[in-house]
Design an enzyme around this catalytic site. Structure first.
Site, PDB file in Angstrom:
ATOM      1  CE  LYS A 189      -2.733  -0.828   3.108  1.00 33.70           C
ATOM      2  NZ  LYS A 189      -3.999  -0.735   4.221  1.00 33.70           N
TER       3      LYS A 189
ATOM      4  CE  LYS B 224      -1.841   4.053   4.501  1.00 33.98           C
ATOM      5  NZ  LYS B 224      -2.889   3.815   5.609  1.00 33.98           N
TER       6      LYS B 224
HETATM    7  N1  C2G Z   1     -10.064   6.855   9.125  1.00 36.56           N
HETATM    8  C1  C2G Z   1     -10.659   8.049   9.694  1.00 36.56           C
HETATM    9  N2  C2G Z   1     -10.591   9.074  10.098  1.00 36.56           N
HETATM   10  C2  C2G Z   1      -9.463   9.185  10.323  1.00 36.56           C
HETATM   11  C3  C2G Z   1      -8.086   8.849   9.791  1.00 36.56           C
HETATM   12  C4  C2G Z   1      -8.426   7.785   8.986  1.00 36.56           C
HETATM   13  O1  C2G Z   1     -12.425   8.060   9.662  1.00 36.56           O
HETATM   14  N3  C2G Z   1      -8.901  10.600  10.400  1.00 36.56           N
HETATM   15  C5  C2G Z   1     -10.607   5.601   8.864  1.00 36.56           C
HETATM   16  C6  C2G Z   1     -10.652   5.693   7.667  1.00 36.56           C
HETATM   17  O2  C2G Z   1     -10.997   5.576   6.663  1.00 36.56           O
HETATM   18  C7  C2G Z   1     -10.267   3.731   7.766  1.00 36.56           C
HETATM   19  C8  C2G Z   1      -9.858   3.659   9.009  1.00 36.56           C
HETATM   20  O3  C2G Z   1     -10.437   4.774   9.974  1.00 36.56           O
HETATM   21  O4  C2G Z   1     -11.477   3.412   7.623  1.00 36.56           O
HETATM   22  C9  C2G Z   1      -8.934   3.617   8.813  1.00 36.56           C
HETATM   23  O5  C2G Z   1      -7.380   4.400   8.510  1.00 36.56           O
HETATM   24  P1  C2G Z   1      -5.979   3.688   7.841  1.00 36.56           P
HETATM   25  O6  C2G Z   1      -5.565   2.630   9.076  1.00 36.56           O
HETATM   26  O7  C2G Z   1      -5.020   4.656   6.937  1.00 36.56           O
HETATM   27  O8  C2G Z   1      -6.414   2.775   6.596  1.00 36.56           O
HETATM   28  P2  C2G Z   1      -6.262   2.446   5.289  1.00 36.56           P
HETATM   29  O9  C2G Z   1      -4.829   2.656   5.001  1.00 36.56           O
HETATM   30  O10 C2G Z   1      -6.953   3.587   4.341  1.00 36.56           O
HETATM   31  O11 C2G Z   1      -6.329   1.002   4.516  1.00 36.56           O
HETATM   32  O12 C2G Z   1      -8.282  -3.162   2.279  1.00 36.56           O
HETATM   33  C10 C2G Z   1      -8.685  -1.366   2.481  1.00 36.56           C
HETATM   34  C11 C2G Z   1      -7.224  -0.375   3.623  1.00 36.56           C
HETATM   35  O13 C2G Z   1      -7.013  -1.471   4.357  1.00 36.56           O
HETATM   36  C12 C2G Z   1      -7.630   0.396   4.365  1.00 36.56           C
END
Ligand code: C2G
Length: 133
Positions: free
Chosen positions: A44, A46
């Site tokens: 991803k 990251k």
């Molecule tokens: N999130 C949120 N508000 C934020 C940051 C994150 O609501 N300020 C939510 C994201 O939208 C997501 C969840 O928290 O639903 C986890 O965020 P991340 O760890 O950034 O996940 P991501 O890298 O987007 O991975 O297959 C899907 C991926 O694994 C999603």
């Protein structure tokens, strides 16, 4: 029992993540979090501060979370929904539309993100310079 699933990296766990998990749990009775492994995060683009086992421990300590499973690849969602008999798939709305294909198997809900906070923002402010992820 209404079962909910959500996916993510959840690195440097913050209140935006908690807001999402709290709302996801409020949609049912049992919340599964599919947590991105360190290897999948590299796919991803990251690089996590906390390793998978540490991020898993943090998530398991959250009252809204009932089970944490590994997310190792993009393509596991349909089999996860079937295997765990999921009723609702939930993601933050930064993913809006991206997982609509799951509507064939369960309800799909995109919830508003908490706008002012992100792991990248935390890193930038702590490091005092711009990191890209
Ligand atoms: N999130 C949120 N508000 C934020 C940051 C994150 O609501 N300020 C939510 C994201 O939208 C997501 C969840 O928290 O639903 C986890 O965020 P991340 O760890 O950034 O996940 P991501 O890298 O987007 O991975 O297959 C899907 C991926 O694994 C999603």
């Amino acid at each position: 029992m209404k079962k909910i699933i959500t996916y993510g990296t959840f690195d440097l766990l913050h209140y935006g993540h908690i807001n999402l998990l709290k709302r996801a749990k409020s949609l049912g009775d049992y919340l599964i979090v599919a947590l991105s492994t360190d290897e999948f995060n590299l796919e991803k683009g990251k690089v996590c501060y906390f390793k998978y086992e540490e991020r898993k421990k943090l998530l398991e300590a959250i009252r809204y979370v009932d089970l944490v499973i590994p997310e190792t690849r993009w393509e596991q969602k349909i089999s996860d929904v079937k295997e765990f008999k999921i009723d609702t798939f939930v993601m933050g709305d930064d993913w809006k539309g991206k997982f609509d294909f799951l509507e064939e198997y369960c309800e799909v809900q995109y919830l508003p993100r908490t706008p002012e906070i992100s792991t990248t923002k935390i890193k930038n402010e702590l490091y005092g310079f711009n990191v890209d992820k």
